[in-house]
Design a protein around this motif. Structure first.
Motif, short mmCIF file in Angstrom:
data_model
loop_
_atom_site.label_atom_id
_atom_site.label_comp_id
_atom_site.label_asym_id
_atom_site.label_seq_id
_atom_site.Cartn_x
_atom_site.Cartn_y
_atom_site.Cartn_z
N UNK A 1 0.83 -1.21 0.00
CA UNK A 1 0.00 0.00 0.00
C UNK A 1 0.87 1.26 0.00
N UNK A 2 1.89 1.27 0.82
CA UNK A 2 2.79 2.43 0.87
C UNK A 2 3.47 2.61 -0.48
N UNK A 3 3.93 1.52 -1.08
CA UNK A 3 4.60 1.59 -2.38
C UNK A 3 3.68 2.14 -3.46
N UNK A 4 2.39 1.80 -3.38
CA UNK A 4 1.42 2.23 -4.38
C UNK A 4 0.82 3.60 -4.07
N UNK A 5 1.23 4.19 -2.93
CA UNK A 5 0.73 5.52 -2.58
C UNK A 5 -0.67 5.53 -2.00
N UNK A 6 -1.12 4.41 -1.46
CA UNK A 6 -2.47 4.30 -0.91
C UNK A 6 -2.41 4.58 0.58
N UNK A 7 -3.22 5.51 1.10
CA UNK A 7 -3.13 5.87 2.53
C UNK A 7 -3.56 4.73 3.44
N UNK A 8 -2.74 4.46 4.45
CA UNK A 8 -3.01 3.35 5.35
C UNK A 8 -2.36 3.61 6.69
N UNK B 1 -5.25 -7.04 11.25
CA UNK B 1 -5.54 -6.76 9.85
C UNK B 1 -4.79 -5.55 9.35
N UNK B 2 -4.92 -5.31 8.05
CA UNK B 2 -4.40 -4.10 7.44
C UNK B 2 -5.51 -3.06 7.46
N UNK B 3 -5.14 -1.81 7.73
CA UNK B 3 -6.15 -0.76 7.89
C UNK B 3 -5.89 0.35 6.87
N UNK B 4 -6.87 0.56 6.00
CA UNK B 4 -6.81 1.61 4.98
C UNK B 4 -7.41 2.89 5.56
N UNK B 5 -6.73 3.99 5.36
CA UNK B 5 -7.18 5.29 5.87
C UNK B 5 -8.28 5.82 4.95
N UNK B 6 -9.53 5.51 5.32
CA UNK B 6 -10.66 5.90 4.46
C UNK B 6 -10.84 7.40 4.41
N UNK B 7 -10.50 8.11 5.48
CA UNK B 7 -10.63 9.56 5.47
C UNK B 7 -9.76 10.21 4.42
N UNK C 1 -21.68 10.68 16.95
CA UNK C 1 -20.41 11.02 17.58
C UNK C 1 -19.33 10.58 16.60
N UNK C 2 -18.69 11.53 15.95
CA UNK C 2 -17.76 11.22 14.89
C UNK C 2 -16.55 10.47 15.43
N UNK C 3 -16.15 9.43 14.73
CA UNK C 3 -15.02 8.61 15.17
C UNK C 3 -13.72 9.38 15.03
N UNK C 4 -12.74 8.98 15.86
CA UNK C 4 -11.42 9.60 15.78
C UNK C 4 -10.76 9.32 14.44
N UNK C 5 -11.01 8.13 13.90
CA UNK C 5 -10.40 7.73 12.64
C UNK C 5 -11.44 7.01 11.79
N UNK C 6 -11.27 7.07 10.48
CA UNK C 6 -12.14 6.36 9.54
C UNK C 6 -11.30 5.32 8.81
N UNK C 7 -11.52 4.05 9.15
CA UNK C 7 -10.68 2.99 8.63
C UNK C 7 -11.49 1.90 7.95
N UNK C 8 -10.95 1.35 6.88
CA UNK C 8 -11.42 0.08 6.33
C UNK C 8 -10.44 -0.98 6.81
N UNK C 9 -10.96 -1.95 7.58
CA UNK C 9 -10.11 -3.02 8.09
C UNK C 9 -10.22 -4.24 7.20
N UNK C 10 -9.08 -4.74 6.79
CA UNK C 10 -8.99 -5.99 6.05
C UNK C 10 -8.30 -7.00 6.96
N UNK C 11 -9.07 -7.88 7.55
CA UNK C 11 -8.52 -8.82 8.53
C UNK C 11 -7.70 -9.91 7.83
N UNK C 12 -6.68 -10.36 8.52
CA UNK C 12 -5.82 -11.45 8.04
C UNK C 12 -5.85 -12.59 9.04
#
Length: 487
Positions: A342-349, A357-363, A408-419
């Motif tokens: 994800x970091x190599x491809x420039x995708x926020x995480x 799991x891996x967590x993608x920064x949806x925000x 109540x807005x969450x501190x972070x907005x994440x998509x979790x991909x569990x492994x």
């Protein structure tokens, strides 16, 4: 034994890749349904990935809870189960494993981790109480609320910086803890809770150095320390890799060191031992006595606790396997590889890579979608359309409303991909990365969601939503254009 306990090896060309230190002996057929069906399925599910049927799911990365691959030794152990209602030999073997792995003499069995939270909250939380913790989990929050308490999350501010090199984002801020005790008073704090590999902020661990500091504060004020050990194996692995004092320790030694600092340890076997069930354990009989009467009331007799004795046998073996670095490292090494992609491809995480799991920064992935339209939920739905992979929203959709009905807005907005442990192959992980890259390149097509059915508690499980425009259809059409009808 001179065995390689690491799940990552260097290849001749210099590339480092996670290596499966197990062989596949039983397989389950998967289906990759066409994008047209995926579009229909997510609509039928109310844009909630929890409502999807696995008939339509290719890779199920919703959770690691209860879906880790079981070992041959666990399966074999299930055949010797003693199905006595009371006094089962199977429970005796589980109690021995708990003492060996967690160092705790007394065990109360429960059917899963949230059942332990119910028992603990009923026994210790009263109206007006405050429970300090490094970070909450959804069911923990709910049980404390239901018993009249509130929570305070006391991670350091930098823990919520999603991209960082902080190795222990799960640490509790000791200054915040002392302030919490001063503001609320010791009599209003039934216990301090530490969660291993904090689920909702990216599976981030705490250090033993920090846990010792928390223990010191507990001793100073006479407050009980409770450890949620559901993801303790991963936390132990990260301590071995990231905390200099323990680099030459075994995972088993680290597990004992962590649990020794806690007055009460509870766990979900669905996570920690690759089976089902859970438990509450302590070396303090007085603490156990305050909860013991609740187990037959809510769970079952004290030597089965609502768990199949076959699962109890598997739990005992699984707990011991958690001390094996070969077993526990497989999931973190795959997550680290994926996050590296994800970091190599420039995708926020979320970095550094955590456990579970891996967590993608949806925000950051979807900055054009306001939190009130649930960007992490929208990303989970969009990723299913693009890939057939089922992930899980961990953001405002998983939060609650205030007394006036506002999110109540969450501190972070994440998509979790569990492994889940020992479930996926490297080619499957690379497929997930490829489809995530395609979605990121087409992220402007994704829109928001809104509730149409909203349960009052744990709404992310059963709630139903709808898209606020025809963005799902446009996304599917772009996928067909790029990949063709056959996929």
């Amino acid at each position: 034994m001179n065995q390689n306990s690491s799940s990552t090896v260097q290849f001749y060309n210099g590339e480092q890749l996670p290596l499966e230190l197990h062989k596949v002996r039983v397989v389950q057929k998967l289906h990759l349904v066409p994008v047209e069906r995926r579009l229909e399925a997510i609509g039928e599910a109310g844009y909630n990935t929890f409502q999807l049927s696995t008939y339509d799911v290719f890779l199920d990365m919703l959770t690691d809870s209860g879906v880790n691959a079981m070992s041959d030794n666990q399966i074999a152990a299930m055949f010797r189960a003693d199905d006595a209602y009371a006094g089962s030999q199977s429970f005796g073997r589980l109690a021995e494993a708990v003492k060996e792995v967690f160092g705790k003499e007394y065990l109360l069995p429960v059917h899963q981790g949230r059942a332990a939270e119910n028992i603990i909250s009923r026994a210790f939380v009263k109206p007006g109480d405050v429970v300090p913790m490094n970070y909450h989990f959804t069911t923990t929050h709910a049980h404390i609320d239901l018993n009249g308490g509130t929570i305070e999350e006391l991670v350091a501010d930098e823990a919520l910086e999603l991209t960082s090199i902080n190795p222990f984002k799960g640490n509790m801020d000791i200054a915040k803890l002392r302030d919490c005790i001063k503001r609320n008073g010791v009599d209003k704090i039934p216990f301090i809770r530490m969660e291993a590999s904090t689920n909702l902020i990216g599976g981030q661990p705490f250090s033993i150095a920090n846990l010792r500091e928390v223990r010191s504060v507990c001793d100073e004020y006479g407050i009980m320390l409770v450890l949620d050990a559901s993801l303790i194996g991963e936390n132990a692995y990260f301590i071995k890799k990231r905390e200099e004092e323990f680099q030459n320790s075994t995972c088993g030694e680290i597990l004992l060191a962590m649990c020794d600092l806690a007055d009460l340890v509870y766990f979900s076997a669905r996570k920690v031992s690759s089976s089902r069930g859970g438990g509450i354990c302590s070396n303090n009989k007085e603490i156990i006595n305050k909860m013991q009467h609740l187990v037959p009331l809510f769970e079952g007799f004290l030597t089965y606790g609502g768990i199949s004795v076959r699962e109890i046998e598997a739990m005992a073996v699984g707990l011991r396997e958690t001390t094996d670095e070969t077993v526990i490292s497989q999931s973190p090494s795959f997550i680290e590889y994926f996050i590296g992609e994800m970091v190599r491809l420039g995708i926020p995480c979320v970095t550094p890579a955590g456990g579970l799991g891996a967590h993608i920064d949806a925000g950051s992935f979807l900055p054009h979608i306001p939190q009130s339209e649930y960007p992490a939920g929208a990303l989970a739905a969009a990723f299913f359309i693009a890939s057939g992979v089922r992930g899980m929203e961990r953001g405002t959709l998983s939060s609650v409303r205030d007394k006036d009905g506002n999110d109540i807005l969450a501190d972070v907005e994440l998509l979790r991909l569990a492994f889940p442990r020992r479930v996926f192959t490297l080619s499957q992980v690379r497929y997930v990365a490829d489809r995530m890259k395609w979605l990121y390149d087409n992220r402007d097509l994704i829109g928001g969601l809104e509730f149409v059915e909203e349960p009052p508690v744990l709404r992310f499980f059963m709630g139903r939503l709808r898209a606020k425009s025809d963005w799902p259809q446009k996304l599917a059409a772009k996928f067909r254009q790029d990949f063709g009808e056959s996929l």
